[in-house]
Structure formats: structure tokens, C-alpha cells
Design a protein around this motif. Structure first.
Motif, mmCIF file in Angstrom:
data_model
loop_
_atom_site.group_PDB
_atom_site.id
_atom_site.type_symbol
_atom_site.label_atom_id
_atom_site.label_comp_id
_atom_site.label_asym_id
_atom_site.label_seq_id
_atom_site.Cartn_x
_atom_site.Cartn_y
_atom_site.Cartn_z
ATOM 1 N N CYS A 85 63.641 67.234 51.917
ATOM 2 C CA CYS A 85 62.799 68.418 51.721
ATOM 3 C C CYS A 85 63.182 69.366 52.847
ATOM 4 O O CYS A 85 62.709 69.229 53.964
ATOM 5 C CB CYS A 85 61.326 68.033 51.796
ATOM 6 N N ALA A 86 64.075 70.314 52.541
ATOM 7 C CA ALA A 86 64.738 71.073 53.608
ATOM 8 C C ALA A 86 64.137 72.453 53.820
ATOM 9 O O ALA A 86 64.838 73.393 54.179
ATOM 10 C CB ALA A 86 66.233 71.183 53.292
ATOM 11 N N CYS A 87 62.843 72.566 53.656
ATOM 12 C CA CYS A 87 62.205 73.876 53.788
ATOM 13 C C CYS A 87 62.386 74.486 55.176
ATOM 14 O O CYS A 87 62.513 75.696 55.313
ATOM 15 C CB CYS A 87 60.726 73.777 53.447
ATOM 16 N N CYS A 88 62.376 73.631 56.212
ATOM 17 C CA CYS A 88 62.342 74.171 57.566
ATOM 18 C C CYS A 88 63.636 74.858 58.015
ATOM 19 O O CYS A 88 63.576 75.964 58.559
ATOM 20 C CB CYS A 88 61.942 73.081 58.567
ATOM 21 N N PRO A 89 64.797 74.238 57.865
ATOM 22 C CA PRO A 89 65.992 74.874 58.448
ATOM 23 C C PRO A 89 66.232 76.316 58.002
ATOM 24 O O PRO A 89 66.353 77.208 58.855
ATOM 25 C CB PRO A 89 67.123 73.928 58.027
ATOM 26 N N PRO A 90 66.257 76.608 56.690
ATOM 27 C CA PRO A 90 66.494 78.018 56.347
ATOM 28 C C PRO A 90 65.317 78.919 56.698
ATOM 29 O O PRO A 90 65.499 80.131 56.839
ATOM 30 C CB PRO A 90 66.743 77.972 54.833
ATOM 31 N N ASN A 91 64.143 78.327 56.861
ATOM 32 C CA ASN A 91 62.986 79.119 57.287
ATOM 33 C C ASN A 91 63.175 79.559 58.742
ATOM 34 O O ASN A 91 62.853 80.688 59.118
ATOM 35 C CB ASN A 91 61.705 78.287 57.127
ATOM 36 N N VAL A 92 63.714 78.648 59.560
ATOM 37 C CA VAL A 92 64.055 79.013 60.939
ATOM 38 C C VAL A 92 65.086 80.140 60.933
ATOM 39 O O VAL A 92 64.963 81.123 61.673
ATOM 40 C CB VAL A 92 64.617 77.789 61.696
ATOM 41 N N MET A 93 66.076 80.002 60.067
ATOM 42 C CA MET A 93 67.167 80.989 60.054
ATOM 43 C C MET A 93 66.666 82.386 59.720
ATOM 44 O O MET A 93 67.017 83.364 60.370
ATOM 45 C CB MET A 93 68.239 80.556 59.035
ATOM 46 N N ARG A 94 65.810 82.487 58.696
ATOM 47 C CA ARG A 94 65.355 83.832 58.313
ATOM 48 C C ARG A 94 64.430 84.408 59.380
ATOM 49 O O ARG A 94 64.370 85.621 59.577
ATOM 50 C CB ARG A 94 64.702 83.834 56.931
ATOM 51 N N THR A 95 63.720 83.522 60.080
ATOM 52 C CA THR A 95 62.811 84.010 61.119
ATOM 53 C C THR A 95 63.602 84.558 62.304
ATOM 54 O O THR A 95 63.316 85.646 62.814
ATOM 55 C CB THR A 95 61.873 82.872 61.570
ATOM 56 N N LEU A 96 64.602 83.835 62.743
ATOM 57 C CA LEU A 96 65.401 84.314 63.872
ATOM 58 C C LEU A 96 66.194 85.561 63.490
ATOM 59 O O LEU A 96 66.344 86.489 64.290
ATOM 60 C CB LEU A 96 66.333 83.209 64.363
ATOM 61 N N ALA A 97 66.672 85.598 62.256
ATOM 62 C CA ALA A 97 67.490 86.745 61.846
ATOM 63 C C ALA A 97 66.662 88.024 61.751
ATOM 64 O O ALA A 97 67.205 89.123 61.830
ATOM 65 C CB ALA A 97 68.167 86.447 60.508
ATOM 66 N N SER A 98 65.356 87.868 61.580
ATOM 67 C CA SER A 98 64.498 89.062 61.462
ATOM 68 C C SER A 98 63.589 89.240 62.668
ATOM 69 O O SER A 98 62.709 90.086 62.667
ATOM 70 C CB SER A 98 63.647 88.962 60.194
ATOM 71 N N LEU A 99 63.852 88.457 63.714
ATOM 72 C CA LEU A 99 62.909 88.424 64.836
ATOM 73 C C LEU A 99 62.652 89.794 65.459
ATOM 74 O O LEU A 99 61.526 90.118 65.830
ATOM 75 C CB LEU A 99 63.407 87.447 65.913
ATOM 76 N N ARG A 100 63.713 90.606 65.572
ATOM 77 C CA ARG A 100 63.545 91.893 66.256
ATOM 78 C C ARG A 100 62.516 92.782 65.575
ATOM 79 O O ARG A 100 61.993 93.715 66.181
ATOM 80 C CB ARG A 100 64.899 92.589 66.387
ATOM 81 N N HIS A 101 62.194 92.506 64.302
ATOM 82 C CA HIS A 101 61.161 93.294 63.622
ATOM 83 C C HIS A 101 59.764 93.000 64.158
ATOM 84 O O HIS A 101 58.825 93.736 63.868
ATOM 85 C CB HIS A 101 61.158 93.001 62.121
ATOM 86 N N TYR A 102 59.641 91.889 64.866
ATOM 87 C CA TYR A 102 58.295 91.399 65.220
ATOM 88 C C TYR A 102 57.975 91.514 66.714
ATOM 89 O O TYR A 102 57.061 90.878 67.192
ATOM 90 C CB TYR A 102 58.140 89.942 64.775
ATOM 91 N N LEU A 103 58.752 92.310 67.450
ATOM 92 C CA LEU A 103 58.594 92.332 68.902
ATOM 93 C C LEU A 103 57.761 93.517 69.385
ATOM 94 O O LEU A 103 57.130 93.445 70.433
ATOM 95 C CB LEU A 103 59.969 92.350 69.563
ATOM 96 N N ALA A 104 57.776 94.579 68.625
ATOM 97 C CA ALA A 104 57.077 95.788 69.082
ATOM 98 C C ALA A 104 56.614 96.576 67.871
ATOM 99 O O ALA A 104 57.058 96.334 66.748
ATOM 100 C CB ALA A 104 58.015 96.632 69.953
ATOM 101 N N THR A 105 55.704 97.510 68.116
ATOM 102 C CA THR A 105 55.262 98.431 67.068
ATOM 103 C C THR A 105 55.306 99.840 67.639
ATOM 104 O O THR A 105 55.424 100.042 68.853
ATOM 105 C CB THR A 105 53.825 98.109 66.608
ATOM 106 N N GLY A 106 55.187 100.792 66.741
ATOM 107 C CA GLY A 106 55.215 102.176 67.214
ATOM 108 C C GLY A 106 54.352 103.053 66.347
ATOM 109 O O GLY A 106 54.080 102.719 65.196
ATOM 110 N N ASP A 107 53.887 104.109 66.916
ATOM 111 C CA ASP A 107 53.133 105.074 66.119
ATOM 112 C C ASP A 107 53.293 106.436 66.762
ATOM 113 O O ASP A 107 54.070 106.602 67.701
ATOM 114 C CB ASP A 107 51.661 104.658 66.004
#
Lengths: 663, 663
Positions: free
Chosen positions: B408-430
Motif C-alpha cells: 500500500c504505497a500511498c506515502c512515498p508519492p505523497n511525500v514527493m508531491r508535498t516536497l515538490a510543492s512546498l514553496r507554495h506553503y511557506l508564506a502568504t501575501g496581500d
């Protein structure tokens, strides 16, 4: 075609080894131990009066009996339930009825009761016999669901496990009643299994769920036919060779990682591990092969060092019903299946017979009064499968209380057969006298030796024994001194202090009895606080209350504060009896303080300036200086009330804990 | 037939709500946050360089891609694996590649790399598209194993769950690359699902495994088509009505006990509960329905109060991968699935956007650096599914270390998509400026505002920010102060102390920036000891070590004494860096004493005479007078060395613990 061997010399009670042995203990004759009143008389009477009837009703209501009719071709429909081993519920129930029939009126059944139960059992036996194939095979799941495809799944098909329970029932029924209608069915199946799996047979293998081993040795004892012992030995020898293949929980799940002789730790599914150990002990009792005993002793050491709960429960894990790692003993997540308690009692009894070592009788007692007895309601008609040592408020972990029956109903009839045969496991006897391992209220006779016993044990530590006139003669009365009483037990003979050696856990009184003597044993039963090995992380800094052989617990309903928010301040003390269902149990009081305040938590870190914005709800805080719980302001004192663990969840089902933090 | 709506105004990054809202935070534009070096640059570079390639190799080797070929009819054979949701591993991997492609060279891929990966992704997308039925349906398990029998098992068939991951991948691929080849596939399936499950559709139901809810809201954001949001809302509204039927682990397993709006606690399967919460938060972000937010806030409170590990891991139970009862947080039996960490980050991010409350950013950080990051090896090619906080020596509880892939390999690609999109989750702006929630080494631009950042965070507490000339103007720089630093953070502007309000967890500097200013934030990162709420029974009397955002652990290999036999004596202190794989992590030293002696244990009970025959191995002892562990004679002192939890099991796999007893 049917085994017609003469009854073995031992006969009529469990685990009477045929092998000549020295230095071991021998079970008492069939009716040698009688319960006349008191604790175990009451518990076994409830079993006889209520549990067996409830069990039969459940076997019918759930379709377990109907499955046998389907296999016999006398009914039509689908197999009821989904598990392949439901037949064993019938077999264990039959075993229970058999042992109860053996006791006659001394077990609580009137002659009319006994007659009715004998008829009821015969009807069920007829059903079982009808489900048997002409060649002796018998398994309703295989017949009805698998279209008769036999032995295709030793890994998880449970066929030999089912056969084992049938054999145990057949042997018990013959021993108890002298009749052969069930025994014959069992022997026919056993003979087929020997052909199939014996040396030179068509198959090489063993069952994913051990159990048949001990059954085959018992059949050997009953029949005298060596082939059954040989097959049990063969199953033991083959195990661990990996023939079962892989398992999702690992091969250790069904004890198929290392050969039995090279297995020095308990591991995997607890019930399987313990039934196997009991079977290996049975083989050892007949073969005296030192390697088997050595392996069993190391497994025992491993188990009691860090894989056994204070209740004698085993099996720390819900996921695979397995032993945990050493010191992995969470009280809340404890699985501690009722069947594991029973399997451990079976193993312990065989180890006691094999070695005479008191520690096995000690453990038998611990399991009996706690981990096992909690498995059944005081009314005898509801059962726990899982026996936690802590339940949090509104827990989602298990069902809310004991159940009448289960989808997987192995435990209820297992409780029934254990209580119905309990008197076989209380004492032993030999040419030298009698050895009393568990204190009963009743009588024991073994050959020329014998005593009548009156005691309020386990609630009271006084045990009054008298030697009847017909037991005059020279013999030794051996009295087990439980570990908490060793060195502190009192002994009197006819009112005068009697010096007796306490050797290896037993007070032994050897003399020429005239008859009429009165021996009084006084065991110091009082509340005590017990701590776990500090490596048991899950109960660090906690204490349990024990009183004699009984482990105690706190039920929320008896307290004025939340049991998850208190710390113990001092020793435990007796209070008056507390009524739980129809049993008055000795209550225990403890002083405690409430450690959780409802006031806002000061938010600061020991080494930093005050932090204003710690999230109020977050469950972690900086370690304070000087105290571990610097967030606690006031400590209201409260008095807690504890009751015996076996009695919990008999008034309602709520929060409970065995281990409580020490202040 | 295919959704052709124009890209929504937000576009190009996750969770940009279309609803006009006030008082909430807005994600930054697509490439606004860049990682230039430092901690997260390294971790995400490893993901780009190694994990994605390893993932593709595993998808091929395990037959997961082959299953799509079977569904497409371009290959023959049996479905590989047994689980019905293996397609999602492909979808999550595609999502990961998409986000990585978006970054171009700033993400670590050369133009040649990016080209090659784009081709590889297109090949996989082609495979996915080929597996799609003419009407848009896509599920290789249903096609190959179930003969195309659709929607027959909402309870455990995972069809909508699979669709959700396809939709997320399609949306991500379009946002990241501007291309529509995967998006088109996703939209076609989504349209079919709307017809099937939407208001007035053929079916009324929802998926046993929530996940499609958040995907549908994202598709709404991407497409502008309201029907997707409506369907997500419908799934949320229907849930809890019991339509899924019973579950062996109870209906709470899949959050089907109470309606979402009436659910005030987290319960059941942790990943399901948290994906659902994220989906509900997504619906809330678009509908602003107060009842949804109120329910989510109570669930959050319940979770952080007693159902979250110090690592930010959730899910205490192996059996059903579920949240435990409040305060049931065993470190050894912790399940704490890597996917639960990811799901919690998704929920936390959405709550932060919805409310602007710092606690959600605090939790995001805790999970990110600990419970999440431990899920992948430093080399990027091995993964944990279960993330315990304690492993005993030779534990039988889980696999021995991280694995390359899982049944049941849900975790590995879930890690991959999270790290690949991490920069979206570091700051916000307005319009008012930028809010930095997580400290990165790189740059942030948001409209007219922006900073370049240089930091050794999380190892070092200095964060140096400079305002580039092109960002001159009046705007507010908001810097999150982590909870352990609140009230103790230093701030300088061009070398001079700067007074700034710390409000609601953020230091806010509003000024007319000229460009060229240098702002230096100093967070007091040092080792600290943390205790759990005293109601967390499993770690009573223990401390964990934290250093800034990092939770630490003891690995046996670094110690001179058994980590299961030591107690902490004093505070923790920094030592030099310790090399773990290719990462030098700050080491921490602790003074401790060994509490288990190897000498024979004195056998006595506090209130009784010496007991000679206590079984030596038995794991319980009378509570001594004065001390809890009266059986301890000598306490040799030792020095322990701790490393960050995320780095454990990267040198070898052995005993480990996060919580250690305090002396």
C-alpha cells in the motif's frame, strides 16, 4: 476402524502423563477435588447454571449449529458467519458440558438437570456425528463453503485447529461420562489426520493455528495409541521450517520462524504461541526430551520478564493479537484476549506437572483470578474478548462492555470449559501426599491422603484444613504459599504454632496423621501497592493495587474525581465490602490528589521569558524547574475506591484503570 | 464535452479561494517563493533528483503502471497488487513532477532535466488517458478486476478517492505547466462524477475514503465551474448520514457517524479524518459558512489537546490506523502514518488561509520538520509508512527501517508531491505586504513587496532579510514567531534594535521601505526539555528534547548505555554537529543515569518480611518506601547524544526514543 484402545490408566481427567517420570506432580483422580461452597463454587455454579445454557442458545441463534446441519445435509442454506473455525465453539461447549456432567450433583446440577444436559449434549453430538464424512473428515466450513476442498490452506484454514478441539471434546466427554459417542467421532477424524499428516502420510505440514498438538497428546493418553503422540511430536518438530509460507504480519505471527527447540522467546499471536507451548509441554511430559523443556523454560522467562500484564494477561497488540516487544505493556491498548489467559493456564499447568516448580502455580493463580476471570460477567452470560487494564472515558477502542457472543466467538465457550474443569487444576497428589496449589473451599482426596478445607480465599487469608479419619497415615501435606505471602505465612496445628519448612514455595507438613487434626494456614492478605519494572514505559511512575491474589482497579463510577486526573498519595487500606452484582467484594480505599486543574495554564518556559501565545490547547509544555508538572496549582485531595479487577464492568461500563500515577 | 473554462484568476498554485473574503491570507503567486540554498532547498533538491526517479521506477517495477495498460487494453495479464487504489500512486507522482516542472531551474532541474521529465510525465499521462473509458470513467482496478462494475462499493472501493487524486494531479499539471493533457482527462472524469453523484444525479453517496472533496474544490478554482464546488459541498453535507453502512472498525472509522457540522472531535482513520477536514476547509474557504468553520475549529482543538504527538504525528492505533482516545498517545505503538502528517499539513494550511491564526502555521511547521520529514530518508529513496516515537531493541512491530515502496504505497508519492510543492506553503501575501510563516533560505516576492532571505534555520535562529530596491514602498513585513520564541525574539533594522509589535504570533514591521534595508530576526534556538500533559499516560514522567522547531530523539547507536535503561538528570546542551548521511545536524547532549542494574534484585515487600521466592524474572515488584524503584542500587552516570527526529534511521535501524524518563 474406530479406535478401541482401553482407557489409559490415568483416565478421567486432563493431562495425566503416561510416561513414567520422576520429580513431577500428578493430577488428582477425577472427583478428588470437590468445591463445596465459597468463591470458586459460586463461579463454577454460575457457569453450570447460566453460561452453558446461554452458550447453547447462542450456538443455535448464530447459526453455528446450523452449519453442522448444512454439512450433514439435513438443512439447506448458506454457511452462517464468515470464519472457518466456528465448529470449535460447538466442540468447546460440548467439552464444558462433559466436565460438568462428570461432577454430578457436586457441580451444582440436580440429577434432573444432569439428565437434561446429557440429552442436550447427545443431540449436539448427534449433529456433529452427522456432519462427519464417511472417511472421518469433519469441518462444516470446508464442506459447505469450500465444496469439500480439504487441507488446501494450512496457513489460515484452521482445519487441524478445529480437529484438535473436536478431539479434546471427544476425550473429555469419554473421561467425564465414560461414553464413546463423541469420542468415536474424534478418533475417526484423528485417524484420518494421522494417515494424512503422519510419517509417510500424504502431506507434510502443520496448522497455522496450533492447538491440535495438545489434543493429540491427550488422545494418546486416553487411547494408549502411540501414533497420536508421534503425530503431535511431528507437528512440533516440523514447526518453524517455514512450510506455512509468508504471513502479512510476518511468519512469527504463527510461530513459524524458528524450530521450537530453538525458540527462546514468545512471539506472534499470543493464543497461538501459548497453545503451541502447552502442546510442546504435553509432548515433553511424554517424551522427556530435555531440549523441549529448555526451550519452554526460556520462553516462559521471556514472557514473565516483560511480556505479561500484572493480571496475567498476554498479548499487547490489537493489530495482530500478538505479544509485544519486551516491556511493551500498554494498559489501554492491551489486547490480552480471554483465550490467551486460558491458553496460559493450560501451559502453566503442564509446566507445573513437568517440573513441580511453584512459579507455574503462582502464574496459574494470577491468571485465574484476574486476566481469566474478568473475561466473564458475574452473571455468567456476557464475555470480554479483549481485557484492557485501562479504559478512558467514552473510549472508542472496544465494545462498551462484555458481549453475549462474538462474530469470532472463541472466548465464551473457552471460558465455559475452563470453569467446568477447574477442579482438576487446583491440587496434585502422589504417593507422598497431596499438594494444594490453589485454595478452594471443599475437599481433596488422593489415595490415602486427604483434607477438608474451609476458606474465604481469595478475600480472606485464613485456610482451615482438617484431616478426616479415613485419611490417617503418614503423608505430606504441601501448601503453596503465594509469592506475596512467602516468609510471612502462619501455620497452626490444632491451635498451636507449627514449624514447617517453606521450601520452594510450599509449606510441607509430613507426619503420621491420626485423623481429626486441624491445620490452619494464615496468609497475610492485605492491600499492597505494586510497581512495574521501570522499563515498562507505559506505566512508569504508577502503582497497581493488589490484595492477595487479586489485582484491583478503579472504576469511574466509584470515584468523586476523574480517575485520569488523580495521583496516589499513600498506601491502600481495606474498607468494607462492596456489592457488585451478587458478589460482595472487599473494597480498598486510597488517598489521592487531583493533578489537573481547570484553571488556565500559565504559559512559560523554564529558561525563557513568559510566552503569551502558546496555544492553550496544545498538549505539551516546557519542563518546569523542580517539578514535572509545574502547570499544576491546586491539588484537592480525594479518596478513591478500588474493587477487584475481575469484577469490573459488572455494574456499568465506563472508565477504569489498574495503574494509577503515584504522586 | 471537456471543461474549457478559462483559468481562474488565482491559478498556478494550490488553494487560492475564489470567494471574496476578508481577514484571511492569500497564497503567493506561483513563483513568488524561491528556495536558493539551505535546509529546504536541499531536501526538495533530493526529492527532485532522486525521489521522483525512484518513484517512477517503482511504479513500473510493481506493476502499477502496467495496471493502467491492462485497463487501456494495451497489455494482457492480471492486475498487479491487491488494493483498489493503486492508480493514485501514479496520480500523486504526476502531481509531484508537475510542481517540480513549474519551478524550472530554480527547483534544481537543468533545462535538459526538465525536458526529459516533461517527456516522461507525458508518457505516463498518455497511459492514464488511454485507460480512460469513452465516457470519462477511469479506474484500472474496477476495469480489470471488477469487470467494469462501477460504484458498487462506496464503502471500501475507493473510486472517488482515486478520482480525487486524478483531479488534483490534473489541476496541478495545468497550473504548473499550462498544459491540458492531464487536466482534460481529470475534467472528463469529474464531469461524469457530477452527473452520477451531483444533485439530481443517479446516485446518492460519498466515498469511504474522503479526499475527492478537496480535489473538487480545487477543480472549481481552476475551472471556475461551480458544479464542482457544489458536489464537494454535497459530499460534505451528506457525510455522517450512515449511507456507507457498517464497518468492522465502526462507522467512525470513515467519519460516518455524525454530520460534519455536528462533529466536534477527530475520530477514526486518521488520514481519512484529516483529508475530510481539509476538504471541509476548502468548502468553507469558498462558502464562508460559519458552521463549517466552527466544526473544524472544535475538531482542531480536540486533536491538538490530546490526540497529536509532539512530532505532529496523528493516529495512535495500528489496528485501524485511527485516532486514539484523548491522551492515548503511546510512543511505541504510534501509527502516525506519513500520509496523516501530509493530510494534517493540508488541513493546517487551509485553516491558516481561512483564519490567519498563527496556531495553524505553528502546527504546519511542527509536522513539516518532524512527523512529515521523518517519512523519507535523507537520500530520498526510502520511506516510512508508520512513524513511531519509540522503537525497542529488535522490535517486531514494524519493518526494520524505511522501505523503497509498499504494498500500500500511498506515502512515498505523497511525500514527493508535498516536497515538490512546498514553496507554495511557506508564506502568504496581500495588498498589505507579506507574511512569512516558515523560514526559508531564498526569496519572496508578492506584488510590490518582497525580501531576500538568508538563514540557517532550523539549525540556527538567525534570519537575515533584505529588501531589494525594486520592493521600495509602504508595506508590512510579518514574521511568524514560533511559540518557543514568542516574547524572546530579537529584531534589528540595519544593525539597530527595532521595536515591533508581536501581535498574534507575528512581528509586524510596517514602513515605507526604501530598498536596501537589512532586517535581522533572531530566534532563540536552543535545546529545551518538554513534558506532555500529565494525562498522557504513556510518557508520564518523561521529557522530550526540542530545539527550535525540531523534535529530537536518542538513537541507540550514539549511546554508551541502553536507551531503555536511562533517566535524564539535567538540562540539554548543544554539542557540535553530527553527520547523518550527507546532512550535518546539530547534536545535543544530556546527562543521565542508568537505572537498571544487572545485579540480582532484592526480593522484598515494603510491608512484609523478606520474600525469598519471588520469581526472579517477574516484571513487577512491591512499591518501596520512599522511592518508586527501590530495586535500584547503583546509578552509573552517562552522557547521551540526541539528533533530530527527522534524521533517525538514516545510519542504521535500531532502538530509538523521543521520550526519556526524568530522574
Amino acid at each position: 476402524m474406530v479406535g478401541r484402545a482401553a482407557p489409559a490408566s490415568g483416565g478421567a481427567r486432563p493431562v495425566v502423563a503416561l510416561a513414567p517420570g520422576t520429580g513431577t506432580l500428578r493430577p488428582l483422580p477425577a472427583l478428588a477435588a470437590r468445591l463445596a461452597s465459597g468463591f470458586w463454587f459460586e463461579r463454577t455454579a454460575v457457569n453450570a447454571a447460566r453460561s452453558l445454557a446461554a452458550g447453547l442458545a447462542q450456538l443455535e441463534a448464530t447459526g453455528t449449529l446450523e452449519n453442522l446441519r448444512l454439512a450433514a445435509g439435513t438443512a439447506q442454506g448458506d454457511y452462517r458467519g464468515t470464519l472457518p473455525f466456528l465448529d470449535t465453539d460447538v466442540f468447546k461447549w460440548l467439552e464444558a458440558v462433559s466436565w460438568q456432567l462428570q461432577q454430578g450433583e457436586s457441580g451444582g446440577w440436580s440429577p434432573a438437570d444432569a439428565k437434561a444436559w446429557s440429552v442436550a449434549a447427545d443431540e449436539v453430538i448427534e449433529l456433529v456425528a452427522a456432519a462427519q464424512a464417511p472417511d472421518g473428515y469433519l469441518d462444516s466450513y470446508v464442506d459447505v463453503v469450500l465444496g469439500g476442498e480439504r487441507w488446501g490452506d494450512l496457513h489460515s484454514g484452521h482445519e487441524l485447529y478445529c480437529a484438535g478441539h473436536l478431539i479434546q471434546a471427544g476425550v473429555a466427554h469419554r473421561r467425564a461420562t465414560g461414553r464413546e459417542n463423541l469420542y468415536t467421532v474424534a478418533v475417526r477424524f484423528a485417524d484420518l489426520i494421522v494417515e494424512e499428516f503422519g510419517e509417510g502420510g500424504r502431506r507434510v505440514g502443520y496448522c497455522g493455528h496450533p492447538q491440535v498438538e495438545t489434543a493429540l497428546v491427550e488422545l494418546y493418553r486416553e487411547s494408549g495409541a502411540r501414533k497420536y503422540l508421534d503425530l503431535a511430536g511431528r507437528f512440533v518438530d516440523l514447526r518453524g521450517s517455514g512450510l506455512l509460507g509468508e504471513h502479512p504480519f510476518g511468519r512469527r505471527y504463527f510461530q513459524d520462524v524458528t524450530p521450537v527447540r530453538e525458540t527462546h522467546a514468545v512471539h506472534g499471536h499470543a493464543v497461538r504461541a501459548l497453545y503451541l507451548a502447552a502442546g510442546v509441554a504435553d509432548v515433553y511430559l511424554e517424551t522427556r526430551e530435555p531440549e523441549l523443556l529448555a526451550a519452554l523454560e526460556s520462553q516462559w522467562d521471556d514472557m514473565v520478564r516483560g511480556k505479561t500484564y500484572i493480571t496475567g494477561g498476554t498479548g499487547s497488540r490489537h493489530r495482530d493479537e500478538a505479544f509485544g516487544d519486551a516491556f511493551e505493556l500498554p494498559p489501554d491498548l492491551a489486547y490480552t484476549e480471554t483465550c490467551a489467559a486460558i491458553a496460559l493456564m493450560q501451559w502453566a499447568w503442564r509446566m507445573l506437572l513437568a517440573t513441580g516448580h511453584v512459579r507455574y502455580a503462582d502464574m496459574f493463580e494470577r491468571v485465574l483470578y484476574n486476566g481469566f476471570l474478568a473475561g466473564v460477567s458475574l452473571a455468567g452470560d456476557h464475555f470480554f474478548y479483549v481485557n484492557p487494564l485501562q479504559v478512558r472515558p467514552h473510549s472508542t477502542l472496544g465494545p462498551e462492555g462484555r458481549q453475549e457472543w462474538f462474530h469470532c466467538a472463541c472466548c465464551p465457550p473457552n471460558v465455559m470449559r475452563t470453569l467446568a474443569s477447574l477442579r482438576h487444576y487446583l491440587a496434585t497428589g502422589d504417593a507422598d501426599g497431596i499438594q494444594i496449589h490453589q485454595y478452594l473451599d471443599g475437599s481433596i482426596r488422593a489415595g490415602a491422603a486427604g483434607v477438608d478445607i474451609s476458606t474465604g480465599y481469595p478475600f480472606d487469608g485464613g485456610v482451615r484444613l482438617s484431616v478426616p479419619a479415613q485419611c490417617a497415615g503418614e503423608w505430606t501435606l504441601s501448601l503453596r504459599i503465594p509469592p506475596w505471602a512467602r516468609g510471612a505465612a502462619g501455620l497452626e496445628l490444632d491451635g498451636a504454632a507449627l514449624a514447617a519448612d517453606e521450601t520452594e514455595g510450599y509449606l510441607r507438613v509430613r507426619r503420621s496423621w491420626r485423623g481429626g487434626e486441624r491445620v490452619e494456614l494464615t496468609l497475610p492478605i492485605r492491600p499492597e501497592l505494586t510497581a512495574a519494572d521501570p522499563r515498562v514505559d507505559a506505566v512508569r511512575g504508577c502503582a497497581a493495587v493488589e490484595r492477595g491474589p487479586l489485582v484491583y482497579c478503579l472504576e469511574q463510577r466509584d470515584q468523586e474525581a476523574s480517575i485520569d486526573e488523580v495521583r496516589l498519595l499513600g498506601p491502600a487500606r481495606d474498607v468494607g465490602p462492596i456489592q457488585v452484582a451478587d458478589v460482595a467484594v472487599p473494597g480498598i480505599e486510597l488517598d489521592a490528589e487531583v493533578f489537573v486543574t481547570r484553571e488556565p495554564v500559565p504559559e512559560q518556559r523554564a529558561s525563557a521569558a513568559p510566552l503569551r501565545a502558546y496555544e492553550a490547547a496544545w498538549g505539551y509544555r516546557p519542563v518546569g524547574s523542580g517539578t514535572r508538572h509545574s502547570d499544576v496549582a491546586a491539588h484537592p485531595h480525594v479518596t478513591l475506591t478500588a474493587i477487584p479487577y475481575f469484577a469490573w464492568a459488572n455494574r456499568d461500563f465506563g472508565a477504569m484503570r489498574v495503574w494509577t500515577p503515584l504522586a
